[in-house]
Write a protein that holds these residues in place. Structure first.
Motif, short mmCIF file in Angstrom:
data_model
loop_
_atom_site.label_atom_id
_atom_site.label_comp_id
_atom_site.label_asym_id
_atom_site.label_seq_id
_atom_site.Cartn_x
_atom_site.Cartn_y
_atom_site.Cartn_z
N SER A 230 0.62 -1.20 0.08
CA SER A 230 -0.09 -0.03 0.12
C SER A 230 0.73 1.07 0.06
O SER A 230 0.42 2.45 -0.32
CB SER A 230 -1.09 0.01 1.13
N PRO A 276 -2.06 -4.26 4.83
CA PRO A 276 -2.51 -2.85 4.19
C PRO A 276 -2.03 -1.71 5.32
O PRO A 276 -1.52 -0.67 4.58
CB PRO A 276 -3.87 -3.00 3.95
N GLY A 380 -3.97 4.51 7.45
CA GLY A 380 -4.62 3.82 6.27
C GLY A 380 -6.12 4.21 6.12
O GLY A 380 -6.71 4.63 7.16
#
Length: 427
Positions: A230, A276, A380
């Protein structure tokens, strides 16, 4: 009297030891895989080729299976429901990280399906596809790329229409999209095609000008998995992983150079996933035979690896892998034994994994040298379900502290009794 005192003194220690053992047992249980619920109660599970967890509601899982099509669970795999009527075989399921309610499924004979309600209902979206055997899916920046049994296609309108990117002579087992400023780098990995052609290719943009990846990447290694992090981890670009028949490879420069990652069994790797929330943390799966299969985890960009958890079937062949963004994160995997036909899904908590908002570590990756410090991590976009309970090791620490305190009290008490006894003797 002396015996009574010993009972009074050692009873708290016994209780504390019991608490410590209980906490240790609970902690150990948290590091073991446990079975999810049956796909269909009363019947054997079917092989699972892909698992995906909903970004906004991680308890929602999708599975692509051989024989039952796409299955959906709303309780982390305790129960499952078949959701696409008439589809018996599916290869891949994926959620769109930018549109968490949107999911895609690649089927074996019916093309691509799309859902906009986290997998409850589905519609066929195969306009423009010349091959309906959809084997792989990746998404980034509004672009969807799929791999079929005959080439690669893309859509830039949410799967409304598909456009060919060529590679018609290759069966594409894996695709990956690496965004860059105003464009994309695309990767495609094949596990079947003309011998000697090279099984990992890449192209810049959507022109379809594919070039075989060379350098340290073995030309005869078939490619079963591709994964893009990511964010950057050890370089200026997000790293890319390639799981192949000859091991696991990593690139930190958009696929220009590749390095094999050591510390893993000499096996094929058919699954790869970055956390992620932290690109330093990697999970890979292998369906290798002779006991080399399993799930492996690295917390330092692939510099070191360990077998992840216990409790999987003997000599596991892992066929699917996904990360649920819970706190702590949960890993879900599927195993299949082609010899006896047995299959099943399993899940495990990973307290060592980080969640959104944690800054990556700075340990170097194996086989690569960071040219610049890694970019700081930002929170995130994946929502995290926060748990109100303490992790298992907290109970372990509490029990240890209680035991040590009680031991100290007992020793002090015994010293005082001995001192009083000596005084009584002298008098």
């Amino acid at each position: 009297m002396r015996f009574t005192r010993q009972i009074v003194l050692f009873t708290p220690i016994t209780l504390a030891v019991g608490l410590l053992i209980t906490a240790t047992t609970a902690s150990g249980a948290d590091t073991r895989w446990t079975s999810t619920g049956a796909q269909q109660p009363g019947t054997p599970d079917r092989p699972v080729w892909s698992i995906a967890a909903a970004p906004a509601h991680p308890a929602i899982l999708l599975m692509a299976t051989q024989g039952r099509g796409v299955l959906r669970s709303t309780d982390s795999g305790a129960t499952w429901t078949r959701v696409i009527a008439g589809v018996d075989g599916a290869w891949v399921v994926r959620f769109d990280p930018q549109q968490p309610s949107t999911a895609y499924a690649g089927t074996q004979t019916a093309g691509l399906y799309k859902s906009i309600d986290e997998g409850k209902t589905w519609t066929g979206q195969s306009q423009g596809l010349n091959n309906l055997d959809v084997r792989s899916i990746d998404l980034a920046g509004g672009l969807i790329v799929i791999g079929t049994a005959q080439g690669v296609y893309y859509s830039d309108d949410g799967a409304g229409a598909w456009h060919s990117l060529g590679l018609d002579t290759l069966s594409i087992a894996a695709v990956a999209v690496l965004p860059r400023a105003n464009a994309f780098t695309l990767f495609a990995g094949a596990d079947n095609g003309p011998a000697g052609a090279g099984y990992l290719v890449k192209t810049e943009g959507l022109g379809g000008s594919w070039a075989v990846v060379k350098g340290n990447f073995p030309a005869d290694a078939i490619v079963a998995a591709l994964a893009v992090a990511s964010k950057a981890s050890g370089g200026t670009d997000p790293p890319v992983l390639a799981g192949t028949s000859q091991g696991l490879f990593r690139s930190d420069d958009r696929g220009v150079t590749w390095s094999p990652l050591a510390g893993l069994p000499a096996s094929d790797f058919n699954l790869a996933a970055f956390n992620p929330a932290n690109p330093d943390q990697i999970y890979v799966g292998s369906d290798g035979d002779q006991g080399t299969g399993g799930v492996f985890r690295s917390l330092d960009r692939g510099a070191s690896w360990s077998t992840f958890g216990a409790g999987l079937p003997s000599k596991p062949r892992i066929t699917a892998l996904a990360l649920q963004p819970l706190n702590p994160p949960q890993v879900v995997a599927a195993a299949w034994n082609p010899t006896d036909g047995s299959a099943g899904a399993y899940r495990i908590a990973d307290p060592a994994a980080t969640v959104a908002g944690v800054t990556p570590t700075t340990a170097p990756s194996a086989g690569t040298t960071a040219s610049v410090p890694p970019r700081p991590s930002v929170a995130g976009s994946v929502p995290v379900r926060r748990s109100s309970g303490a992790p298992a090791y907290a109970s372990y620490a509490v029990a240890t502290a209680v035991l040590l305190a009680l031991v100290a009290v007992v020793l002090a008490r015994r010293w005082r009794l001995g001192r009083d006894g000596r005084r009584s003797y002298r008098s």
